[in-house]
Design an enzyme around this catalytic site. Sequence first.
Site, PDB file in Angstrom:
ATOM      1  N   ALA A 155      -9.421   5.762   4.288  1.00 31.35           N
ATOM      2  CA  ALA A 155      -9.242   6.918   5.183  1.00 31.35           C
ATOM      3  C   ALA A 155     -10.474   7.807   5.261  1.00 31.35           C
ATOM      4  O   ALA A 155     -11.151   8.057   4.266  1.00 31.35           O
ATOM      5  CB  ALA A 155      -8.048   7.764   4.783  1.00 31.35           C
ATOM      6  N   GLY A 156     -10.755   8.280   6.473  1.00 29.12           N
ATOM      7  CA  GLY A 156     -11.776   9.289   6.698  1.00 29.12           C
ATOM      8  C   GLY A 156     -13.143   8.783   7.094  1.00 29.12           C
ATOM      9  O   GLY A 156     -14.016   9.580   7.434  1.00 29.12           O
TER      10      GLY A 156
ATOM     11  N   ASN B 261      -9.074   1.815   9.821  1.00 30.07           N
ATOM     12  CA  ASN B 261      -8.197   1.587  10.958  1.00 30.07           C
ATOM     13  C   ASN B 261      -8.726   2.335  12.179  1.00 30.07           C
ATOM     14  O   ASN B 261      -9.291   1.749  13.100  1.00 30.07           O
ATOM     15  CB  ASN B 261      -6.763   1.985  10.642  1.00 30.07           C
ATOM     16  N   THR B 262      -8.585   3.662  12.178  1.00 32.39           N
ATOM     17  CA  THR B 262      -8.951   4.468  13.337  1.00 32.39           C
ATOM     18  C   THR B 262     -10.393   4.255  13.785  1.00 32.39           C
ATOM     19  O   THR B 262     -10.672   4.180  14.991  1.00 32.39           O
ATOM     20  CB  THR B 262      -8.734   5.961  13.033  1.00 32.39           C
TER      21      THR B 262
ATOM     22  N   GLY C 177      -8.069   9.627   9.810  1.00 34.19           N
ATOM     23  CA  GLY C 177      -8.407   9.735  11.221  1.00 34.19           C
ATOM     24  C   GLY C 177      -9.490  10.733  11.576  1.00 34.19           C
ATOM     25  O   GLY C 177      -9.825  10.885  12.753  1.00 34.19           O
TER      26      GLY C 177
ATOM     27  N   LYS D  63       0.884  -1.164   0.000  1.00 32.45           N
ATOM     28  CA  LYS D  63       0.000   0.000   0.000  1.00 32.45           C
ATOM     29  C   LYS D  63       0.920   1.212   0.000  1.00 32.45           C
ATOM     30  O   LYS D  63       1.622   1.479   0.976  1.00 32.45           O
ATOM     31  CB  LYS D  63      -0.908   0.007   1.226  1.00 32.45           C
TER      32      LYS D  63
END
EC number: 2.8.1.10
Length: 262
Positions: free
Chosen positions: A185-186, A207-208, A158, A97
């Site tokens: 992301a986001g 992830n977050t 995040g 990635k």
Amino acid sequence: MLTLYGETFPSRLLLGTAAYPTPEILKQSVRTARPAMITVSLRRTGCGGEAHGQGFWSLLQETGVPVLPNTAGCQSVQEAVTTAQMAREVFETDWIKLELIGDDDTLQPDVFQLVEAAEILIKDGFKVLPYCTEDLIACRRLLDAGCQALMPWAAPIGTGLGAVHAYALKILRERLPDTPLIIDAGLGLPSQAAQVMEWGFDGVLLNTAVSRSGDPVNMARAFALAVESGRLAFEAGPVEARTKAQASTPTVGQPFWHSAEY
């Protein structure tokens, strides 16, 4: 089924491995979500066989899920290429990635360096999944460089804001119908993941939203279900939104004046 670089995966969810409260919670979250791949930074696990790095690598192997190394934290082409090559040696995989950050505040990808690094890595035999913006032209350049799949962001890493540029993402999906597109992301809520899947995106990387939630294990399950539901809805063909009401019950047998327009 998700297909990337000719390989098929049973899930359309990819899961990050950073910032979980404990290693055990990470392991349980992965087992609950059953993702296609788990992402990991070489810098997170360490390099050189130290105890912390070796233990983390062993934990990842126990999940039985393919590992997708990333170049998180890299800010130059050379740094990203070197990190990718080291990751290939450590994790014994050609998957990478590719992350190349151009701004420390927004963590926005540097698409110019991203294209250059992608060209180098693809020539070196890597299967590159570039973390990019929703910019159509930048995405086309990445495809020209040899990338067979893209990872556009929904919002800065995040933030949990969801798809802040919905129009651009929908246009990207429309203009690149044959390219696997994974939202990366986001995203902060399962409903946001379901939404982008309903738009026709091929997968989601998180992830977050999972690792920093109150209950990562249950949140992992929630996102897995949301991704599956969103894809199923897309394939089922949702009804189009309309401004005028339309009765769902049949009109046969009703008095003729019920159909009159006022």
